[in-house]
Enzyme design. Structure first.
Site, mmCIF file in Angstrom:
data_model
loop_
_atom_site.group_PDB
_atom_site.id
_atom_site.type_symbol
_atom_site.label_atom_id
_atom_site.label_comp_id
_atom_site.label_asym_id
_atom_site.label_seq_id
_atom_site.Cartn_x
_atom_site.Cartn_y
_atom_site.Cartn_z
ATOM 1 N N PRO A 380 6.731 -3.072 -5.580
ATOM 2 C CA PRO A 380 7.891 -2.444 -4.185
ATOM 3 C C PRO A 380 7.984 -4.248 -3.734
ATOM 4 O O PRO A 380 7.425 -5.081 -4.101
ATOM 5 C CB PRO A 380 6.114 -2.189 -4.013
ATOM 6 C CG PRO A 380 5.154 -2.434 -4.544
ATOM 7 C CD PRO A 380 5.293 -3.164 -5.979
ATOM 8 N N PRO A 381 8.199 -3.583 -2.220
ATOM 9 C CA PRO A 381 9.700 -4.443 -1.913
ATOM 10 C C PRO A 381 8.085 -5.413 -1.190
ATOM 11 O O PRO A 381 6.917 -4.618 -0.465
ATOM 12 C CB PRO A 381 9.532 -4.498 -0.944
ATOM 13 C CG PRO A 381 9.731 -2.623 -1.440
ATOM 14 C CD PRO A 381 8.509 -2.517 -2.597
ATOM 15 N N VAL A 383 5.501 -8.327 -1.733
ATOM 16 C CA VAL A 383 5.351 -9.271 -2.968
ATOM 17 C C VAL A 383 5.399 -10.043 -3.789
ATOM 18 O O VAL A 383 4.109 -10.561 -4.269
ATOM 19 C CB VAL A 383 4.283 -8.144 -4.237
ATOM 20 C CG1 VAL A 383 3.810 -6.589 -3.443
ATOM 21 C CG2 VAL A 383 5.398 -7.732 -5.022
ATOM 22 N N GLY A 384 6.478 -10.884 -3.158
ATOM 23 C CA GLY A 384 6.363 -11.967 -3.464
ATOM 24 C C GLY A 384 7.073 -12.567 -4.604
ATOM 25 O O GLY A 384 7.574 -12.952 -5.759
ATOM 26 N N THR A 386 11.105 -12.468 -5.569
ATOM 27 C CA THR A 386 12.121 -13.319 -5.522
ATOM 28 C C THR A 386 11.686 -14.633 -5.307
ATOM 29 O O THR A 386 12.390 -15.660 -5.667
ATOM 30 C CB THR A 386 12.910 -13.036 -4.037
ATOM 31 O OG1 THR A 386 13.137 -11.227 -4.496
ATOM 32 C CG2 THR A 386 13.952 -13.415 -3.862
ATOM 33 N N SER A 702 2.085 14.985 -10.751
ATOM 34 C CA SER A 702 0.514 14.488 -10.620
ATOM 35 C C SER A 702 0.074 15.424 -9.190
ATOM 36 O O SER A 702 -1.309 15.439 -9.278
ATOM 37 C CB SER A 702 0.579 13.061 -10.664
ATOM 38 O OG SER A 702 1.335 12.710 -8.859
ATOM 39 N N LYS A 745 -1.777 4.321 -7.253
ATOM 40 C CA LYS A 745 -2.279 5.472 -6.356
ATOM 41 C C LYS A 745 -3.627 5.193 -5.283
ATOM 42 O O LYS A 745 -3.700 4.985 -4.329
ATOM 43 C CB LYS A 745 -2.380 6.677 -6.915
ATOM 44 C CG LYS A 745 -1.088 7.224 -7.171
ATOM 45 C CD LYS A 745 -1.377 8.389 -8.109
ATOM 46 C CE LYS A 745 0.075 9.178 -8.782
ATOM 47 N NZ LYS A 745 0.214 10.036 -9.374
#
Length: 827
Positions: A380-381, A383-384, A386, A702, A745
């Site tokens: 996800p965006p 989280v480091g 790049t 799910s 989740k």
């Protein structure tokens, strides 16, 4: 599919054939005509026009016209791109035509020849399907008694037409004979208008001019303008030819001057530049095949005049060859402990990536000629992903270059343009290698999942060669047109999702999944990295501000709810700016930022636990969902009302989720008596299932157990426990099947304050990846059947529910030992 258009250009090499006018009487023209829309051309009476048709409406029209031997109306479209023209899209004046020939060219393509008979005006459209029909008025030429003026206009028309034909040597001599043979003035004007190269609007104006004298004058204006354009074009052509002769003469003289200078030993600036370029090529360490190409191009460059555009193209090409790092390699820092410290200093957590980098350095230390790895970090965006590329470059002692691939749609961005194009350049990979200056940099391919594709090609297909270890040692850029070795590059790609990445490209990369951080990890990241960084950026020091652990906990729980730490950094920056205002105003004492001070600066809390409020009534259950930004809670609301047994589903659901709801309802109907529900509960009742956040698309299997739990809660009147969330696929027999995204989740449940999580038994193995903090603070209940789910999820299990939950309350489920390649089931 082909369109209805004239075969050939508007100004063809041979004038369009014209039949004698007056082939149909006004009385013989039907009041209602089928209308054939024509693109990019205007059809005149007396003309014979070949057409290619492919639109279904037009095919139906010509079939009926041929079968009934009837005439049709040909009308030009105002806009050629309109696929299904209506009344507003057609001109009002057209030509009555007869189909004289029809050929079937393919399954849905026909070729026909039509003959123009007379003008008509469209009164109104009376039919749109299966094709257009219109009520029409026949139009005849208006002639005056001044036959002498008409005759004079005809003579001028023929004279001007002969001049135009003489200015166009590509036309055959028969064109002049055709014009001279026509005696009817209206026919002559229509013939010339049909064949002169002018815009469609001007041709249509000629068709709509009914007065013969006015029409002939209008055509005279068009011809006169065409004659002037042709004269000017021929003049320019002659001037260009003369300039070419002059250039050739100058080139010959320059070559003589060069030979004289060489004899006298007077080399100019141009020769010195070429000598310098030759020396750079020698020092570049070119491979033999590249050196051969470069020397050949250099020898050609020496023969080209410096003022020539070709000189600049060749010189730029050789500059690129000389500047690329063909043999220059930066030395790797193979100190494993130093690399570990560097990675830990720059990034908290992400142990998988650090482990893989250290493994590479260890093998590189033992085997010197190892190829660079091709890693793909998916998560996800925030989280480091790049920023990790720069840390890897620091840890390995390599140069770092970054390519942003998000939104790239042109294959030439990867492979470059061929040198035949004006302003051609190499692709991004070759440009990045020149920027790095070494053959083995760390190259970050950012947002690789957001590549596009259009008519210019597919960049992801071009990347197949770049990221294939068996091929990238001979990567071919269109501009260089010689192989370049990319095998020493360490590629690190980043992506938010794997699904958009094509399978062959995904197969070439080593996938490492990064997930969101826990509250504890976020607080550690904030304390170690974010707070010092923001203090420095805002001109503050620890003497000005002290952010307590209580404040950081408030920031992570009440003001940010994300997988990464970007918003957390923004909130810390907000606090720093508030303190900076006071410090700049003269306040000198150190400020302590606690939870109350955070609320004072940032305002009301943005997030709070709403699970208890949502689930305080029967029919509401808390599910868990996977998103590109990590995991999230998914509330499912069910209600009932008087009706006839229907079920409504809302919330922008996909087909799989709709089928899950249908299967859940069928299971409940089959188990109604066992669950204490009336078997006929649907006879006079309608059900409505709603998934909040209706603007967000939702899909996947799910949510099956959550849907079934919500429906059971609604129909039994028993509430779902507000501290419990669940995920899993439910079958028609009540079995609970495994799903994917368990780590994301579970972290979402932990962030939201959930205490109990119901998971499929076969997902027990996936808890290995869950951080210890979340695993220790949550109770996991593993289930194999819906009876287990209902017993664990509802406040009071319904009568007749059998089985036991898969876990014991208050105890963490036992975890399996990590395996080298444990299979992972994904929904």
């Amino acid at each position: 599919m082909s369109d209805e258009k004239k075969k050939g250009s508007a100004a063809s090499a041979m004038p369009t054939a014209m039949a004698p006018p007056g082939l149909i009487n006004k009385e013989d023209i039907p009041q209602v005509l089928p209308i054939l829309p024509l693109r990019n051309s205007v059809f005149f009476p007396g003309g014979v026009l070949p057409l290619a048709v492919g639109r279904q409406k037009t095919i139906a029209l010509i079939k009926d016209a041929v079968r009934d031997d009837q005439v049709i109306g040909v009308v030009t479209q105002r806009r050629a791109e309109e696929e299904d023209p209506g009344a507003a899209d057609l001109y009002t004046m057209g030509t009555v035509a007869r189909i004289v020939k029809l050929l079937k060219m393919g399954e849905d393509n026909y070729s026909l020849v039509v003959q123009g008979l007379a003008r008509f005006r469209v009164v109104e459209l009376v039919q749109e399907a299966p094709y257009l029909k219109a009520r029409v008025d026949a139009v005849e030429d208006k002639t005056s008694s001044e036959n002498v003026e008409v005759e004079a206009l005809g003579i001028n028309l023929k004279k001007l037409a002969r001049e135009v034909i003489e200015l166009m040597p590509e036309l055959p001599a028969a064109a002049t004979e055709l014009v001279e043979s026509i005696t009817h003035p209206g026919h002559l004007a229509d013939l010339i208008a049909a064949n002169v190269d002018v815009p469609i609007e001007e041709k249509q104006a000629v068709l709509e001019t009914v007065d013969l004298k006015a029409r002939m004058k209008l055509v005279l204006e068009l011809l006169n303008r065409k004659r002037e354009i042709l004269k000017l074009s021929n003049k320019i052509d002659s001037a260009v030819k003369g300039e070419m002769s002059k250039t050739q003469r100058e080139y010959y003289l320059r070559q003589q001057l060069k030979a004289i200078k060489e004899e006298l030993g007077e080399m100019g600036e141009e020769e010195e530049e070429l000598d310098e370029l030759q020396e750079r090529l020698k020092k570049a360490g070119l491979p033999p095949d590249v050196e051969k190409v470069a020397n050949k191009e250099l020898n050609r460059l020496k023969t080209i005049p410096a003022a020539s555009s070709e000189y600049t193209v060749a010189r730029t090409y050789l500059d690129w060859i000389a500047d690329l790092p063909w043999a220059k390699i930066s030395e790797d820092n193979l100190d494993i402990e130093n690399a570990r410290q560097q990675l830990d200093k720059d990034h908290f957590g992400i142990k998988k990536v650090k482990k893989r980098i250290l493994e590479y350095l260890a093998v590189r230390k033992l085997k010197n000629d190892m190829r660079g790895p091709i890693l793909c970090l998916v998560g996800p965006p925030g989280v480091g992903k790049t920023s990790l590329g720069q840390s890897v470059a620091k840890a390995t002692g390599r140069k770092f270059v970054r390519l942003s691939l998000g939104g790239v749609r042109d294959e030439a961005e990867i492979r470059g343009h061929r040198r035949t194009y004006v302003g051609a350049l190499p692709g991004r990979f070759i440009q990045s290698m020149k920027k790095a200056g070494t053959k083995n940099p760390v190259m970050m391919l950012d947002e690789i999942d957001k590549l596009g594709a259009d008519f210019r090609g597919d960049p992801s297909a071009a990347l197949l060669e770049v990221l294939d270890p068996e091929q990238n040692n001979t990567f071919s850029d269109h501009y260089l047109d010689v192989p370049f070795d990319l095998s020493k590059v360490m590629f690190v790609a980043t992506a938010n999702q794997l699904d958009p990445i094509p399978g062959p490209l995904r197969d070439r990369m080593e996938i490492i999944e990064l997930t969101g951080y826990t509250f504890e990890e976020k607080q550690s990241i904030a304390r170690i990295h974010l707070v010092p960084k923001q203090l420095k950026e805002h001109g503050l020091s620890p003497d000005h501000i002290d952010i307590t652990d209580e404040a950081l906990l408030t920031l992570t729980t009440a003001y940010t709810r994300e997988a990464g730490v970007r918003n957390l950094e923004r909130r810390i920056a907000d606090i720093c700016r508030a303190v900076a205002v006071e410090v700049a105003g003269g306040k000198t004492e150190k400020q302590t930022i606690n939870a109350d001070r955070v609320k004072e600066i940032l305002g009301p809390e943005m997030f709070y636990s709403e699970v208890a409020e949502r689930t305080e009534v029967p029919g509401v259950a808390t599910g868990l969902a996977w998103t590109a930004a990590g995991g999230d809670l998914l509330f499912i609301e069910a209600t009932k009302m008087a009706g006839k047994g229907g079920m409504t589903l809302t919330g922008q659901l996909g087909d799989v989720m709709k089928e899950s709801a249908t299967a859940a309802l069928s299971y409940l109907r089959s188990k109604a008596e066992q669950l204490g529900i009336s078997p006929n509960f649907l006879e006079k009742t309608d059900l409505h299932l709603h998934f909040p956040a209706g603007s967000i698309p939702k899909d996947g299997p799910s949510a099956g157990v959550t849907i079934l739990t919500a429906l059971t809660s609604l129909l039994t009147g028993i509430r779902v426990r507000h501290d419990t969330a669940m995920t899993g696929e439910a079958t028609l027999r009540g079995l609970v099947l495994p799903v994917g995204g368990i780590k994301e989740k579970v972290l979402a449940a932990h962030r939201a304050g959930i205490k109990r999580v119901i998971l499929p038994e076969r997902c027990r193995k996936d808890l290995i990846d869950v951080p210890d903090q979340a695993r220790n603070e949550l109770e996991f209940i593993f289930v194999t059947h819906m009876d287990d789910v209902l017993k664990a999820a509802l406040e009071t299990p319904p009568v007749g529910v059998a089985g036991t939950p898969g876990g014991e309350p208050g105890k963490e489920a036992p975890l399996p030992k990590p395996a080298e390649s444990a299979p992972e089931v994904r929904a």
